[in-house]
Design a protein around this motif. Structure first.
Motif, PDB file in Angstrom:
ATOM      1  N   ILE A   1       0.764  -1.188   0.147  1.00 20.55           N
ATOM      2  CA  ILE A   1       0.139  -0.070   0.073  1.00 20.55           C
ATOM      3  C   ILE A   1       1.009   1.278   0.006  1.00 20.55           C
ATOM      4  O   ILE A   1       1.989   1.390   0.867  1.00 20.55           O
TER       5      ILE A   1
ATOM      6  N   PHE B   1       3.409   8.968   6.858  1.00 23.48           N
ATOM      7  CA  PHE B   1       2.974   7.942   7.410  1.00 23.48           C
ATOM      8  C   PHE B   1       3.942   6.819   7.109  1.00 23.48           C
ATOM      9  O   PHE B   1       4.420   6.416   6.278  1.00 23.48           O
ATOM     10  N   THR B   2       4.319   6.174   8.283  1.00 26.80           N
ATOM     11  CA  THR B   2       4.783   4.685   8.211  1.00 26.80           C
ATOM     12  C   THR B   2       3.930   3.696   9.043  1.00 26.80           C
ATOM     13  O   THR B   2       3.395   3.767  10.011  1.00 26.80           O
ATOM     14  N   ALA B   3       4.012   2.363   8.190  1.00 24.96           N
ATOM     15  CA  ALA B   3       3.145   1.343   8.601  1.00 24.96           C
ATOM     16  C   ALA B   3       4.346   0.292   9.263  1.00 24.96           C
ATOM     17  O   ALA B   3       5.368   0.155   8.947  1.00 24.96           O
ATOM     18  N   THR B   4       3.628  -0.302  10.320  1.00 23.22           N
ATOM     19  CA  THR B   4       4.287  -1.528  10.833  1.00 23.22           C
ATOM     20  C   THR B   4       3.252  -2.832  10.926  1.00 23.22           C
ATOM     21  O   THR B   4       3.657  -3.903  11.142  1.00 23.22           O
ATOM     22  N   ASP B   5       2.138  -2.524  10.501  1.00 22.89           N
ATOM     23  CA  ASP B   5       1.116  -3.673  10.550  1.00 22.89           C
ATOM     24  C   ASP B   5      -0.133  -3.311   9.840  1.00 22.89           C
ATOM     25  O   ASP B   5      -0.336  -2.168   9.320  1.00 22.89           O
ATOM     26  N   ALA B   6      -0.777  -4.258   9.041  1.00 24.09           N
ATOM     27  CA  ALA B   6      -1.861  -4.231   8.457  1.00 24.09           C
ATOM     28  C   ALA B   6      -2.855  -5.284   8.661  1.00 24.09           C
ATOM     29  O   ALA B   6      -2.552  -6.294   8.985  1.00 24.09           O
ATOM     30  N   SER B   7      -4.087  -5.095   8.585  1.00 25.16           N
ATOM     31  CA  SER B   7      -4.953  -6.085   8.612  1.00 25.16           C
ATOM     32  C   SER B   7      -6.146  -5.917   7.489  1.00 25.16           C
ATOM     33  O   SER B   7      -6.880  -4.909   7.481  1.00 25.16           O
ATOM     34  N   LEU B   8      -6.328  -7.001   6.872  1.00 23.83           N
ATOM     35  CA  LEU B   8      -7.492  -6.749   5.532  1.00 23.83           C
ATOM     36  C   LEU B   8      -8.418  -7.933   5.880  1.00 23.83           C
ATOM     37  O   LEU B   8      -7.960  -8.980   5.935  1.00 23.83           O
TER      38      LEU B   8
END
Lengths: 142, 142
Positions: free
Chosen positions: A117, A123-130
DNA sequence: CCAAACAATGCACTTCCATTGCAGGTTTAT
DNA sequence: ATAAACCTGCAATGGAAGTGCATTGTTTGG
């Protein structure tokens, strides 16, 4: 079967979780289920045992990376076994979860990874849930 | 300002929701917040009014497509205003939600749509929700 | 304009799920 | 063998969601 019991035990030990009777039972239960389960599901399956113990067992499993938590929008937490070698915490292993609105079951689609994504700047991401909702293969056949 | 009040009222009326005082207040509150809010947040902001009323107001808003529900993994439901012309129910308008683990706020990243997902054979999707966790732009600046 | 009908609100109560404290019991390491 | 660490069971708490019902407010038809 003996083999299975031994291999289950080994998995727990590898994750530094003592393979008590209760934990082995719950692990086996999770391994047999193809779907994500709620604490209530486990409770129902093991009426003899205590809610708290189940609760803490799952918490222990979660912290040790034996199961991962799934929030599928049903409002209650669900849990599913991590695959062998899965590192759910890491970006690399983010698979998607499918919630069937017909049979109300939630399952891991481990083959389908979350695509990369592009976040807005800053913005920085460490995790995602779909979580995808719809109708699963079984229910579509009916 | 008057203009805003009128336009808010219009939005409610367009969605077939009677613009009562309470509803106007809650709508205004949501419009001012940049973030998704919980029922408790609204309660805190309007201590004078009843939990139930707020609860039912939000339910009404949700059913009328004025707000959409976000489950960001914090365990409690959050709500955010739908954009003008947004049809959250439809596949076409699935944006992603970002939950900052530093400030604990959740926001809509309406610019970033959920990419198309290839499901395994037999699965059909009607809805999807993607929550990315990490650090937001504001917290990254600190 | 008034009354009936309907919608919104306030209050009390219930339910469901998650979580914690503490007192035994069991296992592990020394 | 014994202490320390860990696991389990029971009781109790807390938080959020949801429901029933009486009251108040708003609309609408005569």
């Amino acid at each position: 079967m003996r083999i299975n019991y031994e291999s289950n035990r080994k998995i727990l030990e590898e994750k530094q979780v003592r393979p008590t009777a209760m934990r082995m039972l719950i692990f086996k239960f999770l391994a047999q289920k193809q779907m994500a389960v709620t604490l209530a599901d486990i409770e129902t399956a093991f009426e003899k045992s205590e809610r708290t113990t189940i609760y803490r067992t799952i918490k222990t499993f979660e912290e040790s990376g034996i199961v991962h938590l799934i929030e599928d929008g049903s409002g209650v937490a669900k849990y599913a076994l991590c695959e062998a070698g899965c590192n759910c915490e890491l970006d690399s292993d983010l698979h998607l979860h499918f919630h069937c609105e017909t049979c109300k079951e939630t399952q891991c689609l481990t083959e389908t990874k979350i695509p990369h994504i592009n976040l807005p700047p800053g913005f920085t991401a460490t995790d995602a849930s779909l979580v995808v909702k719809g109708t699963c293969d079984k229910c579509n056949k009916k």
